[in-house]
Design a protein around this motif. Structure first.
Motif, PDB file in Angstrom:
ATOM      1  N   GLY A   1       0.931  -1.196   0.050  1.00 51.32           N
ATOM      2  CA  GLY A   1       0.188  -0.003  -0.128  1.00 51.32           C
ATOM      3  C   GLY A   1       0.862   1.267  -0.051  1.00 51.32           C
ATOM      4  O   GLY A   1       1.629   1.450  -0.891  1.00 51.32           O
TER       5      GLY A   1
ATOM      6  N   ASP B   1       2.909   2.206   1.874  1.00 45.46           N
ATOM      7  CA  ASP B   1       4.272   1.973   2.238  1.00 45.46           C
ATOM      8  C   ASP B   1       5.290   1.234   0.916  1.00 45.46           C
ATOM      9  O   ASP B   1       6.281   0.848   1.317  1.00 45.46           O
ATOM     10  CB  ASP B   1       4.725   0.838   3.392  1.00 45.46           C
TER      11      ASP B   1
ATOM     12  N   ALA C   1      -3.199  -4.168   5.230  1.00 40.20           N
ATOM     13  CA  ALA C   1      -2.957  -3.158   4.087  1.00 40.20           C
ATOM     14  C   ALA C   1      -3.990  -2.192   3.801  1.00 40.20           C
ATOM     15  O   ALA C   1      -3.732  -1.037   3.302  1.00 40.20           O
ATOM     16  CB  ALA C   1      -2.834  -3.862   2.769  1.00 40.20           C
TER      17      ALA C   1
ATOM     18  N   SER D   1      -4.022   2.122   5.765  1.00 39.16           N
ATOM     19  CA  SER D   1      -2.945   2.767   5.254  1.00 39.16           C
ATOM     20  C   SER D   1      -2.727   4.298   5.622  1.00 39.16           C
ATOM     21  O   SER D   1      -1.505   4.740   5.350  1.00 39.16           O
ATOM     22  CB  SER D   1      -2.947   2.606   3.737  1.00 39.16           C
TER      23      SER D   1
ATOM     24  N   ARG E   1      -3.858   4.566  11.190  1.00 41.44           N
ATOM     25  CA  ARG E   1      -2.787   3.425  11.926  1.00 41.44           C
ATOM     26  C   ARG E   1      -2.457   3.792  13.154  1.00 41.44           C
ATOM     27  O   ARG E   1      -2.511   2.992  14.068  1.00 41.44           O
ATOM     28  CB  ARG E   1      -1.452   3.441  11.086  1.00 41.44           C
TER      29      ARG E   1
ATOM     30  N   SER F   1       3.833  -0.661   8.711  1.00 46.42           N
ATOM     31  CA  SER F   1       3.085  -1.614   8.714  1.00 46.42           C
ATOM     32  C   SER F   1       3.109  -2.631   9.652  1.00 46.42           C
ATOM     33  O   SER F   1       2.222  -3.561   9.662  1.00 46.42           O
ATOM     34  CB  SER F   1       2.839  -2.252   7.135  1.00 46.42           C
TER      35      SER F   1
END
Length: 883
Positions: free
Chosen positions: A276, A278, A546, A549, A554, A705
């Motif tokens: 994603g 990252d 994922a 994102s 997060r 992540s």
């Protein structure tokens, strides 16, 4: 050549030929007898006359055999039969000799097979000698794109790859599988073809291509799909995303990295789907992949490196980050990749070389031990061998018989050694595996391993066989047959056996010193203060889904995760961190002075943690405060530092309230120190404590992540901690995937090399000590037996038993002194080569050397005491009666 083959075939079919020859001779005799009977002789007289007419039938048979076969083959076969028969009658000697050699040759072959697989063996691909790899670490994807576009004049083809671990589980606890991103040209450049379906191709790299395809290894195909053709086109879930299997790699191919077997390979185009936001495909500052290429025919490595120098400015311009001040300033360098690339090779090359030298010394000790055994056996057979010489056998014939016995023993030891090596090498490779994953090495017996074993066997046979053969055959037949062989003059061959024992003692001391150094290194590392309480800690590596994102989402998920695990039943304390200590992972930054910007020379390690993480780990807060829930984005930036950081960067000033400047020239950040905690090991036990600054996890602008959760549970909940974590994580978000480990696994994984070296060196050191003690015992016991008459006379003439003990030990002391002196010199010389493997220990550590000397002297004294005590108890009257 035809004649030679015919004669060799006779050796195989000798029984049939001998029967035919006997029948033919008997037919001739019968015909002659019938002729004589027709001339008037009686049947009995005719039979006798026919036998006389034929002459020496046995000689005729031998002459016929000489025509049919080669004499030396016949003689060698006779020697072999005699040798096997003699060894069968001496079962104890045979078992000890063959077992000793099996250990020596097997250990050498086992280590060499690993050495060969990891360091010498070429990749099983087309023309591996033309493969090269870009040296000096990893590269960015934009660098790879520039290399691919601009190096057509150098490479016939090039490819990039990046190792990773993927998750096969659909939900819940992870099912890890070793995998790799690979550019579409990897298999074409290596010349690898699929055994089912197709492999990755350049069209899979296009952004508009169907990136969700996977190629699996032959092992994975067999284990997961039982080798079924229906695997092609089947769906495979990787990190919660569906992929389609399009091909199976051939069985001999494990990937470009030696020591690793990539069970799944997927195209780089799938990376943005899996990672994603990252994703590193467009990131010009993310260094994460390796680049390899195949040189064009006729282009040497030196020419390729020279061409790369001219191409580097274009590669640099095409891949430079927008905010970079220095980028690809050092020359790009190519090195040979014919044997593949291997992080495992860099880690274990030095220990492997040290262990290879160790087992070579063990084999030399085994050779000396076998030579001593063979000499003792030959001396016990002096009367038999002298009879053979007296009856007309040549010295060469007797020497050959002894040599064949040695060859039989060595061949049996080598055969058992190969079997031992096959088992032990696999066990050793298993010991290299850690919590990070398994190790795969091809340990098949190639020509190099078999040649090495055959060479060892040949050298062993020469060393172990020539000494007894020369020593025994040099005795005059009459001297050896005399009953008065036990005289007060002793036996000059004792000096030969004594010299062999001296060699054993010297080499044993070297191995015992090495074992002491490595054991003390392992003990020192094991006793290194961690700075936290590892016992009872459980670590969960959590992968965020994922779909989550956005950084804000997060951070919210991490806060909910932290709160949920802290409230779980049975949990005493819990905390989240970006880095788990002692895992080898690291995050460092430049630290500025109070009146200046950060500099590359001043660096500290960094970790981002939640409140209560220090309490969970057992890291003491010395002054100041812990992080609070208010330490987040938008609040004043704060940091907590360890003692080493405070001493190095805040010397002479009260830490609390000080400002710390960190970061590069373009991402400079300033933090206020709000607390100081006790020192704790960061990356590894060898590295120890380093300057460390901790940041609040909630202040991270872009959380990654993955996150590490550390949990301390009550004793009652420890047995069910996996289930507890699974339920808690599923309650926060069913899309979370995780793997659970005890913290002790990280510690054991960090000591893999040292543990293996210590165990192997201790085993081989103990084996060397045992062989040396047995050798010394044998020599002293034989000396006592040879000098039995002398000792009996001494006792009869008034010598006391202490004097007899001193008489025996005087010779032992001479051998021991010479052996220890030689061994001490060898140990001092060899110790300089193992300095890099030691920890907080000098290679010439006096305590270790003194302990090794003490152990060897004590073992030698014990080995000599048993026959010496027997000598002191000899009955003089019985000796005199024996005459």
């Amino acid at each position: 050549m035809t004649s030679l083959i015919r004669r060799l075939w006779y050796r195989v079919t000798q029984a049939r030929h001998d029967t035919d020859l006997s029948e033919e001779i008997e037919t001739h005799r019968q015909l002659r007898q019938a002729q004589l009977e027709r001339g008037g002789l009686s049947p009995a007289d005719a039979a006798l006359a026919s036998r006389r007419a034929l002459g020496n039938v046995t000689l005729a048979r031998e002459e016929a055999r000489d025509v049919w076969t080669l004499a030396w083959i016949e003689h060698a076969w006779q020697d072999l039969v005699l040798a096997v028969r003699g060894l069968r009658h001496s079962k104890t000697f045979t078992v000890v000799a063959v077992g000793t050699l099996a250990l020596g040759i097997g250990a050498n072959t086992a280590l060499f097979s690993i050495f060969d697989s990891l360091l010498l063996r070429q990749l099983p691909v087309r023309e591996p000698s033309r493969l090269v790899v870009f040296d000096e670490g990893s590269y960015t994807y934009p660098i790879w794109q520039a290399v691919e576009a601009q190096t057509a004049s150098v490479f016939e083809g090039a490819f990039a790859y990046a190792n990773l671990e993927l998750d096969l589980a659909v939900s819940g606890q992870r099912q890890p599988v070793d995998a790799a991103y690979a550019s579409g040209g990897l298999f074409d450049v290596l010349g690898v073809t699929a055994i089912r379906g197709r492999l990755l191709r350049p069209s899979d790299d296009r952004p508009d291509a169907n990136a969700m395809v996977a190629v699996i290894s032959h092992r994975f195909w067999q284990q997961r799909y039982a080798g079924a053709d229906s695997a092609i086109g089947a769906a495979l879930t990787l990190d919660r995303h569906p992929f389609t299997i399009v091909g199976v790699m051939p069985p001999g191919f494990s990937g470009p990295d030696v020591g690793r077997l990539d069970d799944v390979m997927i195209p780089f185009a799938a990376e943005p789907v899996l990672r994603g936001v990252d994703s590193g495909l467009t990131e010009r500052s993310m260094w994460w992949l390796e680049i390899m290429g195949r040189l064009k025919p006729g282009v040497s490595l030196e020419q390729a490196n020279a061409a790369l120098v001219t191409l580097q400015p274009g590669i640099r311009t095409a891949s430079m980050p927008a905010d970079a001040e220095s980028f690809l300033e050092d020359p790009l360098t190519l090195v040979s990749a014919s044997t593949g690339r291997s992080p495992l090779r860099r880690r274990f090359e030095t220990p492997l070389r040290a262990m290879q030298a160790t087992v070579a010394a063990v084999l030399l000790i085994a050779c000396a031990s076998l030579a001593n055994l063979m000499l003792a056996r030959a001396l016990s057979r002096r009367r038999e061998l002298s009879v053979r010489l007296a009856l007309g056998a040549s010295r060469w014939r007797v020497t050959r018989l002894l040599a064949v016995e040695t060859v039989v023993v060595v061949a049996a030891g080598a055969a058992l050694g190969v079997l031992f090596a096959r088992w032990s090498s696999a066990v050793l490779v298993q010991q290299l595996a850690t919590w990070r994953g398994s190790v795969f090495l091809d340990l098949s017996l190639d020509w190099r391993v078999l040649g090495f074993t055959a060479g060892l066997a040949a050298v062993t046979a020469v060393i172990a066989g020539i000494v007894p053969a020369l020593a025994v055959t040099g005795v005059a037949p009459g001297d050896a047959m005399k009953e008065s062989s036990r005289t007060i003059t002793g036996d000059r061959r004792l000096s030969v056996r004594g010299a062999l024992v001296v060699v054993q003692i010297a080499l044993s001391l070297v191995l015992i010193v090495g074992a002491g150094l490595f054991l003390r290194t392992f003990a020192a590392l094991n006793a290194t203060p961690l700075g936290f309480a590892a016992g009872g800690l459980t670590v969960a590596n959590v992968n965020l889904p994922a779909v989550v994102s956005e950084p804000a989402a997060r951070r919210d998920l991490l806060e909910r995760l932290d709160a949920a695990i802290a409230a779980a039943p049975g949990v005493r304390a819990a905390g989240l961190s970006v880095i788990a200590p002692i895992t080898g992972s690291g995050w460092n930054d430049q630290i500025g002075k109070a009146d200046g910007p950060p500099t590359a020379e001043r660096r500290a390690y960094v970790n981002a943690v939640t409140p209560r993480w220090f309490a969970t780990m057992g890291i003491r807060r010395l002054i100041g405060r812990d992080f609070a829930r208010t330490d987040r984005i938008g609040a004043p930036p704060v940091t907590i530092v360890n003692e080493t950081f405070a001493r190095r960067f805040l010397a002479g000033r009260p830490p609390i309230g000080q400002r710390v400047v960190a970061g590069g020239p373009r991402d400079r950040h300033e933090f206020e120190v709000v607390g100081v905690v006790s020192d704790a090991v960061y990356r590894s036990l060898r590295e120890g404590v380093v300057p460390t600054m901790y940041l609040p996890l909630a202040s991270e602008e872009s959380p990654g992540s993955g996150i590490t959760m550390t949990v301390s549970t009550s004793n009652a909940a420890r047995s069910t901690v996996d289930r507890l974590l699974a339920d808690t994580l599923h309650g926060v978000d069913p899309g979370l995937t995780f793997s659970v480990r005890d913290f002790d696994q990280f510690i054991r994984g960090g000591l893999t090399q040292e543990r293996l070296v210590a165990l192997l060196s201790a085993f081989f050191g103990g084996l060397a000590l045992l062989l040396a003690a047995i050798g010394l015992y044998g020599v002293v016991a034989h000396a006592v037996d040879v000098r039995r008459t002398e000792i009996g006379l001494r006792l009869a003439l008034g010598a006391d038993r202490l004097g007899i003990l001193a008489l025996v030990f005087r010779r032992v002391a001479v051998m021991l002194a010479i052996g220890l002196a030689a061994g001490l010199g060898l140990s001092l010389w060899a110790s300089r080569f193992v300095g890099a493997l030691l920890f907080h220990l000098e290679p010439r550590d006096v305590t270790t050397f003194a302990a090794a000397l003490t152990v060897l002297v004590a073992a030698s004294a014990l080995a000599a005491w048993i026959p010496a005590r027997r000598a002191s108890r000899i009955d003089p009257a019985q000796v005199l009666r024996e005459g």
